[in-house]
Scaffold this active site. Structure first.
Site, PDB file in Angstrom:
ATOM      1  N   ASP B  52       0.820  -1.221   0.000  1.00  0.00           N
ATOM      2  CA  ASP B  52       0.000   0.000   0.000  1.00  0.00           C
ATOM      3  C   ASP B  52       0.847   1.262   0.000  1.00  0.00           C
ATOM      4  O   ASP B  52       2.040   1.227   0.317  1.00  0.00           O
ATOM      5  CB  ASP B  52      -0.890   0.023   1.250  1.00  0.00           C
ATOM      6  CG  ASP B  52      -2.153  -0.783   1.056  1.00  0.00           C
ATOM      7  OD1 ASP B  52      -2.578  -0.953  -0.093  1.00  0.00           O
ATOM      8  OD2 ASP B  52      -2.699  -1.249   2.074  1.00  0.00           O
ATOM      9  N   TYR B 110       7.234  -9.606   7.606  1.00  0.00           N
ATOM     10  CA  TYR B 110       6.919  -8.180   7.743  1.00  0.00           C
ATOM     11  C   TYR B 110       7.386  -7.686   9.107  1.00  0.00           C
ATOM     12  O   TYR B 110       7.374  -8.436  10.083  1.00  0.00           O
ATOM     13  CB  TYR B 110       5.403  -7.952   7.672  1.00  0.00           C
ATOM     14  CG  TYR B 110       4.826  -7.940   6.284  1.00  0.00           C
ATOM     15  CD1 TYR B 110       4.796  -6.782   5.531  1.00  0.00           C
ATOM     16  CD2 TYR B 110       4.267  -9.093   5.738  1.00  0.00           C
ATOM     17  CE1 TYR B 110       4.235  -6.756   4.258  1.00  0.00           C
ATOM     18  CE2 TYR B 110       3.708  -9.088   4.455  1.00  0.00           C
ATOM     19  CZ  TYR B 110       3.693  -7.916   3.727  1.00  0.00           C
ATOM     20  OH  TYR B 110       3.143  -7.901   2.471  1.00  0.00           O
TER      21      TYR B 110
END
Lengths: 246, 246
Positions: B52, B110
């Site tokens: 994103d 992540y």
């Protein structure tokens, strides 16, 4: 009239340093503009350290005079609502009218951050100096020890203005490794123009094996800028804090 | 024709995410443009993870096909000379023509970075989520443990596209404190839309004392996005690496 002290943090990446100059926007200029707007008066701050273009700060100090009735500790909050996100006033307080950020005895702490890795990291490109070669940290620490104490640092000063007195005292010079980062932390009673960055550039030559640790003693004794290493780039440097003795 | 795999690092601050879209510049678009210029052909990359807007990466993966004679490992070097400084190709290699970054079995890592301090730091504003309240890390770790393993993560998915299968496996979910930073590291075989950021938003509610650690078990069982916490902001998130099993 009252005097106010601001403790200011900023990301220096998008500024031409602290001091107002014709070629680009500076921290001083933004503070003056936002303070003048907030207080409805022509405000001019006086900064403790005129950091260079690209250099960051967590605790630079500035003062200004105003007859505002805003409580001193609320000024930071009011100002931060006006400031761009890369400048933050972390503290605001009243000081005596004769208090001056440059004439008071102070101890300054700088950190120089190095990303020592084979692989560059774009998320740290504006706050870490990327060094891909192996650093011999033990030798750098040995060299750093030569610089601690009161010395004439003329070899570590880029000539820009007349400086009569190039003697300064470094209280501590620590080199720390954590993961892929090396931090050089320098604490002293004052720094000549580009002094921290020339010290770092010189220590990196030692770390790479180009200079022996002993050579740093000779560089210091030479009192000649040509003797020392190159000036390390600005973006690795942070003015961490200024502590005032009085 | 040969297929090339790129490992790509980027600072997402100035991009509207990975995937090409009409409203702003994206990582995919920049890579396509620079590769097309370099190789004199219309190159379209296929990315592993469509991060994103504002999300960073140290090791996203992309492939493209070309009949270039540039040696695969030299492509990174040639490309980095063309790319803006906030995008770096850290590795380039040739892969079999049937290798696809999204259809291969992979393990993604992540990290979500939190600045947990009373004082904001403008130098970390684009890479750390600033949280000024005290975090109860032990409770966050207890809650995190409920999420490890194979589960239906429907409660941790923002509806955007049709997803038939919302079952994923989290191999590890570690919370580490270092100085004024908290890092939440999540390793799994795949992630739903916004899954990491909703997990972080939910764990922060636990850390603040709004949710008990046990409530996270109920949230998971609810299979309802409304049950979980808010989506944490994008700028704290980094796609660290993607490891392919085959």
């Amino acid at each position: 009239m009252k005097r106010f002290k601001l403790t200011v943090a900023y990301d220096g990446a998008n500024y031409c340093g602290w001091q107002i100059q014709p070629n680009g926007i500076t921290i001083e200029e933004v503070l003056n503009k936002k303070l003048s707007g907030l207080l409805g008066d022509d405000i001019r701050v006086i900064g403790a350290s005129r950091t260079d273009s690209g250099v960051h700060a967590l605790g630079n100090v500035a003062v200004f005079d105003s007859d505002t009735t805003i409580p001193p500790e609320r000024l930071a909050y009011a100002l931060n609502r006006q400031l761009p996100k890369d400048i933050v006033v972390v503290k605001s307080e009243e000081v005596p009218m004769n208090w001056h950020p440059r004439y008071c005895n102070s101890v300054k702490t700088y950190e120089y951050h190095i990303l020592n890795s084979k692989i560059p990291d774009p998320t740290r490109r504006l706050t870490r100096y990327f060094v891909s070669y192996k650093l011999e940290l033990d030798k750098m620490k040995e060299a750093a020890a030569c610089l601690v104490g009161e010395h004439d640092f003329a070899s570590f000063c880029n000539v820009r203005t007349n400086v009569e007195d190039t003697v300064r005292t470094i209280y501590r010079l620590d080199i720390e490794e954590s993961g892929d980062e090396v931090t050089i932390r320098i604490i002293g009673n004052g720094f000549l123009y580009n002094m921290v960055r020339i010290i770092v550039g010189t220590l990196l030559r030692v770390g790479r094996g180009f200079y022996t640790p002993d050579r740093v003693k000779n560089i210091l004794e030479a009192r000649d800028r040509q003797a020392a290493g190159v000036t390390a780039p600005p973006h690795g440097l942070v003015l961490v804090r200024i502590d005032y003795k009085s």
